[in-house]
Design a protein around this motif. Structure first.
Motif, short mmCIF file in Angstrom:
data_model
loop_
_atom_site.label_atom_id
_atom_site.label_comp_id
_atom_site.label_asym_id
_atom_site.label_seq_id
_atom_site.Cartn_x
_atom_site.Cartn_y
_atom_site.Cartn_z
N ALA A 212 46.20 53.92 30.71
CA ALA A 212 45.05 53.61 29.87
C ALA A 212 44.22 52.47 30.47
CB ALA A 212 45.51 53.24 28.46
N VAL A 213 44.91 51.47 30.98
CA VAL A 213 44.21 50.34 31.60
C VAL A 213 43.45 50.80 32.84
CG1 VAL A 213 44.52 48.13 32.78
CG2 VAL A 213 45.82 48.63 30.70
N LEU A 214 44.09 51.61 33.68
CA LEU A 214 43.46 52.09 34.91
C LEU A 214 42.25 52.98 34.61
CD1 LEU A 214 43.44 52.36 37.99
CD2 LEU A 214 45.04 54.29 37.74
N ILE A 215 42.41 53.93 33.69
CA ILE A 215 41.31 54.83 33.35
C ILE A 215 40.15 54.07 32.72
CG2 ILE A 215 40.64 56.77 31.86
CD1 ILE A 215 43.48 57.86 32.22
N SER A 216 40.48 53.09 31.87
CA SER A 216 39.44 52.27 31.24
C SER A 216 38.67 51.47 32.29
CB SER A 216 40.06 51.34 30.21
OG SER A 216 39.08 50.54 29.58
N PHE A 217 39.40 50.94 33.25
CA PHE A 217 38.77 50.16 34.32
C PHE A 217 37.86 51.03 35.19
CE2 PHE A 217 38.96 48.68 38.77
CZ PHE A 217 38.32 47.47 38.65
N LEU A 218 38.33 52.23 35.51
CA LEU A 218 37.57 53.11 36.39
C LEU A 218 36.40 53.80 35.68
CD1 LEU A 218 40.49 54.86 38.35
CD2 LEU A 218 39.00 53.00 39.14
N SER A 219 36.56 54.12 34.40
CA SER A 219 35.54 54.91 33.71
C SER A 219 34.47 54.08 33.00
CB SER A 219 36.20 55.86 32.70
OG SER A 219 36.92 55.13 31.73
N ILE A 220 34.86 52.96 32.41
CA ILE A 220 33.88 52.17 31.66
C ILE A 220 33.78 50.73 32.18
CG2 ILE A 220 34.14 53.57 29.58
CD1 ILE A 220 35.86 51.39 28.39
N ASP A 221 34.36 50.48 33.35
CA ASP A 221 34.29 49.15 33.97
C ASP A 221 34.79 48.04 33.03
OD1 ASP A 221 33.19 50.17 36.34
OD2 ASP A 221 31.18 50.16 35.47
N GLU A 222 35.84 48.32 32.30
CA GLU A 222 36.39 47.29 31.42
C GLU A 222 37.02 46.18 32.25
OE1 GLU A 222 40.06 46.61 28.26
OE2 GLU A 222 39.34 48.65 28.64
N PRO A 223 36.67 44.92 31.98
CA PRO A 223 37.28 43.82 32.74
C PRO A 223 38.76 43.65 32.38
CG PRO A 223 35.91 42.96 30.96
CD PRO A 223 35.68 44.45 31.00
N ILE A 224 39.60 43.58 33.39
CA ILE A 224 41.04 43.41 33.19
C ILE A 224 41.43 42.02 33.70
CG2 ILE A 224 43.33 44.33 33.65
CD1 ILE A 224 41.50 46.22 32.11
N THR A 225 41.96 41.19 32.80
CA THR A 225 42.33 39.83 33.17
C THR A 225 43.80 39.75 33.55
OG1 THR A 225 42.91 39.19 30.91
CG2 THR A 225 40.60 38.96 31.56
N GLY A 226 44.14 38.67 34.23
CA GLY A 226 45.53 38.46 34.62
C GLY A 226 46.45 38.32 33.41
N SER A 227 45.96 37.65 32.35
CA SER A 227 46.78 37.46 31.16
C SER A 227 47.05 38.79 30.46
CB SER A 227 46.10 36.49 30.19
OG SER A 227 44.85 36.99 29.76
N MET A 228 46.07 39.71 30.50
CA MET A 228 46.26 41.03 29.91
C MET A 228 47.35 41.80 30.65
SD MET A 228 42.39 42.35 29.07
CE MET A 228 42.99 44.04 28.85
N ILE A 229 47.28 41.74 31.98
CA ILE A 229 48.28 42.46 32.78
C ILE A 229 49.67 41.87 32.55
CG2 ILE A 229 49.02 42.98 35.13
CD1 ILE A 229 46.08 43.04 35.94
N LEU A 230 49.75 40.53 32.54
CA LEU A 230 51.04 39.88 32.32
C LEU A 230 51.58 40.20 30.93
CD1 LEU A 230 53.27 37.96 33.22
CD2 LEU A 230 51.86 36.05 32.39
N GLY A 231 50.71 40.13 29.92
CA GLY A 231 51.13 40.44 28.57
C GLY A 231 51.61 41.87 28.43
N ALA A 232 50.88 42.80 29.07
CA ALA A 232 51.27 44.21 29.01
C ALA A 232 52.63 44.42 29.67
CB ALA A 232 50.21 45.07 29.71
N LEU A 233 52.85 43.78 30.82
CA LEU A 233 54.14 43.92 31.51
C LEU A 233 55.29 43.38 30.66
CD1 LEU A 233 53.16 42.95 35.18
CD2 LEU A 233 53.78 45.21 34.31
N ILE A 234 55.06 42.24 30.00
CA ILE A 234 56.10 41.65 29.16
C ILE A 234 56.44 42.59 28.00
CG2 ILE A 234 56.62 39.77 27.54
CD1 ILE A 234 55.02 37.91 29.36
N ILE A 235 55.41 43.16 27.36
CA ILE A 235 55.64 44.07 26.24
C ILE A 235 56.39 45.31 26.70
CG2 ILE A 235 54.52 45.55 24.53
CD1 ILE A 235 52.25 43.49 24.43
N ILE A 236 55.98 45.86 27.85
CA ILE A 236 56.64 47.06 28.37
C ILE A 236 58.11 46.79 28.67
CG2 ILE A 236 56.72 48.69 30.31
CD1 ILE A 236 53.67 48.43 30.50
N VAL A 237 58.37 45.68 29.39
CA VAL A 237 59.75 45.34 29.76
C VAL A 237 60.59 45.11 28.51
CG1 VAL A 237 61.20 43.60 30.85
CG2 VAL A 237 59.15 44.41 32.01
#
Length: 235
Positions: free
Chosen positions: A191-216
């Motif tokens: 979802a993050v990748l498609i959102s970034f590629l299709s609508i140029d949604e800005p992805i921050t480092g904190s979002m990526i870190l937070g997502a990884l923590i939730i997934i793990v």
């Protein structure tokens, strides 16, 4: 597929359908107020909700590992929320996404409580009663759809909802939880990748870190529950 059901079974299907409808409404609202990525990450807290709901309604035991994973997932969610501002739409979008994740966590519990009914019957009951719940809102709309809108709605309704959720109901019923639970979280980076590629949604480092923590944290919960089941069967 027989429709000769007891009153309790009809009520179970009704509750499944209404829960599914409200879950989707809140998910769409979360996307509209925030971003697709934030909404997807917020809904991913559903694994935490399933843990506590299962403990209450299915009498499943909560371990110290479960609690630690829950704390980490909550911390990850805090990293995802852009700002703690009560007037911020992004903030409320994330909060509504968590509420959508809670209702998504309610669904598997409801399906297990109504497992006397077949997968097919529960799936069609879920979609039928959800359609009935949405129908009054649809009749109030001033529909002025272009061809792209129609195609998009058909894709969301048929592929993303009817087909995908029917397969998901079957998968969560017949496959080990460790497989379906971990596979589910693949949709977050997608979802993050498609959102970034299709609508140029800005992805921050904190979002990526937070997502990884939730997934793990959620994967740890799934594996921990699977190992507990194996130990219980071995006794």
């Amino acid at each position: 597929m027989s429709l000769k059901l007891r009153k309790r079974q009809w009520l179970g299907l009704l509750l499944i359908g209404v829960t599914f409808a409200v879950h989707w409404f809140l998910y769409f609202k979360s996307i509209k107020l925030s971003t697709p990525s934030i909404a997807a990450i917020a809904v991913s807290t559903y694994g935490i909700h399933v843990l506590f709901l299962s403990a209450v309604f299915l009498k499943q035991k909560i371990t110290s590992t479960d609690l630690i994973a829950t704390v980490f997932a909550f911390g990850g969610m805090l990293l995802v929320i852009p700002e703690f501002n009560w007037s911020s739409e992004l903030f409320w979008g994330a909060i509504i996404g968590v509420a959508s994740g809670f209702l998504y966590g309610v669904l598997p519990v409801l399906h297990q409580l109504n497992n006397s009914l077949s997968n097919t019957l529960r799936a069609w009951g879920q979609f039928t009663f959800a359609f009935v719940a949405f129908l009054p809102f649809g009749l109030q709309q001033q529909w002025a759809l272009q061809s792209n809108d129609v195609l998009g709605l058909l894709f969301l309704g048929v592929v993303s909802t009817l087909f995908a959720h029917s397969m998901w109901i079957k998968a969560t019923t017949e496959l080990p939880g460790v497989i379906t639970g971990i596979t589910y979280y693949l949709y977050i980076p997608l979802a993050v990748l498609i959102s970034f590629l299709s609508i140029d949604e800005p992805i921050t480092g904190s979002m990526i870190l937070g997502a990884l923590i939730i997934i793990v944290a959620n994967v740890v919960l799934v594996i921990n529950k699977w190992q507990s089941r194996l130990k219980a069967k071995a006794k």
